[in-house]
Design a protein around this motif. Structure first.
Motif, mmCIF file in Angstrom:
data_model
loop_
_atom_site.group_PDB
_atom_site.id
_atom_site.type_symbol
_atom_site.label_atom_id
_atom_site.label_comp_id
_atom_site.label_asym_id
_atom_site.label_seq_id
_atom_site.Cartn_x
_atom_site.Cartn_y
_atom_site.Cartn_z
ATOM 1 N N GLU A 132 0.827 -1.212 0.000
ATOM 2 C CA GLU A 132 0.000 0.000 0.000
ATOM 3 C C GLU A 132 0.861 1.261 0.000
ATOM 4 O OE1 GLU A 132 -2.657 -0.617 3.300
ATOM 5 O OE2 GLU A 132 -3.714 -2.210 2.235
ATOM 6 N N GLY A 133 1.955 1.235 0.748
ATOM 7 C CA GLY A 133 2.854 2.389 0.774
ATOM 8 C C GLY A 133 3.522 2.638 -0.560
ATOM 9 N N LEU A 134 3.948 1.574 -1.222
ATOM 10 C CA LEU A 134 4.598 1.716 -2.523
ATOM 11 C C LEU A 134 3.595 2.128 -3.601
ATOM 12 C CD1 LEU A 134 6.939 -1.389 -2.300
ATOM 13 C CD2 LEU A 134 7.678 1.004 -2.362
ATOM 14 N N ALA A 135 2.418 1.509 -3.592
ATOM 15 C CA ALA A 135 1.406 1.825 -4.608
ATOM 16 C C ALA A 135 0.893 3.262 -4.471
ATOM 17 C CB ALA A 135 0.242 0.838 -4.515
ATOM 18 N N SER A 136 0.793 3.749 -3.240
ATOM 19 C CA SER A 136 0.272 5.102 -3.016
ATOM 20 C C SER A 136 1.344 6.182 -3.145
ATOM 21 C CB SER A 136 -0.347 5.196 -1.620
ATOM 22 O OG SER A 136 0.674 5.146 -0.627
ATOM 23 N N GLY A 137 2.597 5.761 -3.144
ATOM 24 C CA GLY A 137 3.687 6.740 -3.196
ATOM 25 C C GLY A 137 4.120 7.222 -1.815
ATOM 26 N N ARG A 138 3.470 6.729 -0.754
ATOM 27 C CA ARG A 138 3.864 7.093 0.610
ATOM 28 C C ARG A 138 5.284 6.626 0.901
ATOM 29 N NH1 ARG A 138 0.401 4.173 3.345
ATOM 30 N NH2 ARG A 138 1.890 2.724 4.179
ATOM 31 N N LEU A 139 5.638 5.467 0.382
ATOM 32 C CA LEU A 139 7.005 4.969 0.450
ATOM 33 C C LEU A 139 7.616 5.184 -0.926
ATOM 34 C CD1 LEU A 139 6.405 1.569 2.287
ATOM 35 C CD2 LEU A 139 7.148 3.720 3.298
ATOM 36 N N ALA A 140 8.709 5.897 -0.989
ATOM 37 C CA ALA A 140 9.305 6.240 -2.287
ATOM 38 C C ALA A 140 10.764 5.799 -2.325
ATOM 39 C CB ALA A 140 9.188 7.740 -2.528
ATOM 40 N N PRO A 141 11.003 4.556 -2.735
ATOM 41 C CA PRO A 141 12.391 4.089 -2.814
ATOM 42 C C PRO A 141 13.133 4.753 -3.964
ATOM 43 C CG PRO A 141 10.912 2.456 -3.722
ATOM 44 C CD PRO A 141 10.050 3.550 -3.159
ATOM 45 N N THR A 142 14.452 4.814 -3.829
ATOM 46 C CA THR A 142 15.267 5.308 -4.938
ATOM 47 C C THR A 142 15.267 4.239 -6.031
ATOM 48 O OG1 THR A 142 17.300 4.393 -4.012
ATOM 49 C CG2 THR A 142 16.733 6.662 -3.382
ATOM 50 N N PRO A 143 15.538 4.619 -7.280
ATOM 51 C CA PRO A 143 15.457 3.655 -8.389
ATOM 52 C C PRO A 143 16.352 2.421 -8.241
ATOM 53 C CG PRO A 143 15.567 5.878 -9.230
ATOM 54 C CD PRO A 143 15.793 5.971 -7.745
ATOM 55 N N ASP A 144 17.447 2.522 -7.485
ATOM 56 C CA ASP A 144 18.336 1.369 -7.356
ATOM 57 C C ASP A 144 17.957 0.450 -6.193
ATOM 58 O OD1 ASP A 144 19.106 3.412 -5.619
ATOM 59 O OD2 ASP A 144 21.164 2.675 -5.506
ATOM 60 N N GLU A 145 16.928 0.788 -5.443
ATOM 61 C CA GLU A 145 16.492 -0.069 -4.342
ATOM 62 C C GLU A 145 15.600 -1.194 -4.869
ATOM 63 O OE1 GLU A 145 15.555 1.816 -0.400
ATOM 64 O OE2 GLU A 145 15.479 3.596 -1.690
ATOM 65 N N ASP A 146 15.652 -2.333 -4.181
ATOM 66 C CA ASP A 146 14.866 -3.492 -4.595
ATOM 67 C C ASP A 146 13.383 -3.168 -4.713
ATOM 68 O OD1 ASP A 146 17.171 -4.976 -4.691
ATOM 69 O OD2 ASP A 146 16.778 -6.130 -2.869
ATOM 70 N N ALA A 147 12.841 -2.391 -3.792
ATOM 71 C CA ALA A 147 11.406 -2.074 -3.823
ATOM 72 C C ALA A 147 11.020 -1.365 -5.119
ATOM 73 C CB ALA A 147 11.022 -1.226 -2.615
ATOM 74 N N ALA A 148 11.863 -0.465 -5.587
ATOM 75 C CA ALA A 148 11.572 0.232 -6.848
ATOM 76 C C ALA A 148 11.623 -0.736 -8.027
ATOM 77 C CB ALA A 148 12.563 1.373 -7.064
#
Length: 192
Positions: free
Chosen positions: A106-122
């Protein structure tokens, strides 16, 4: 042994490695390391991703290239395997891990969590956006559950590799695949 690096960091990297080796039809891990990097990263699994968004095929529809769909799916599992292994090693229950998956999704989909492009989540979100036109949260949870299914029967191997990595600090390709081949041979003998 690298000074001050917690064992769970090594188990995190071992999770990535075991998922890659379990899903691989080719050998593509160059090394595992928990020697702190200049950028502050505590560990890394040096391997080549199957799905290469830089090549431009992320614009293609998944129906155009079935092999790209499988590559993105496997990469997602391999990227999720590290955080799942770390959480499991820290004795987080399966229910708590699933709750964490929902929170992350939910955090990633909503943009609340914003990983940098080189992070696994991104990297995970890039693949899921390409793979699935549906809700990202649902796609993330499905990938999380698929990853749990890959790691569950190999959990002892994840922990064993994590302990070895923690002791050594770095494991090169040749040593790693000798260990993995022995694991596969032992498993085949038990089944036979």
């Amino acid at each position: 042994m690298p000074r001050g690096i917690p064992l769970y960091v090594a188990v995190h990297e071992a999770g990535h490695a075991v998922a890659i080796m379990a899903n691989a039809c080719r050998r593509n891990i160059e090394s595992l390391s928990i020697i702190e990097q200049p950028n502050g990263q505590l560990g890394f699994t040096a391997s080549q991703a199957r799905f290469q968004p830089a090549f431009g095929h992320h614009y293609a529809k998944p129906s155009v290239a079935v092999d790209l769909v499988e590559a993105a799916r496997l990469d997602t599992i391999e990227l999720l395997a590290g955080p799942i292994a770390e959480r499991r090693f820290r004795r987080q229950s399966e229910a708590d891990r699933l709750f964490a998956a929902h929170y992350l999704a939910e955090g990633l989909a909503s943009g609340r969590l914003a990983p940098t492009p080189d992070e696994d989540a991104a990297k995970i979100m890039l693949r899921l956006r390409w793979l699935d036109d549906g809700p990202l949260v649902d796609a993330f949870i499905t990938a999380w559950q698929q990853t749990e299914n890959v790691l569950r029967p190999r959990w002892k191997s994840v922990v064993e590799l994590g302990r070895w990595l923690h002791q050594q600090g770095r494991i090169e390709e040749k040593e790693l695949y000798c260990w993995w081949d022995l694991k596969l041979l032992t498993r085949q003998r038990r089944v036979a």
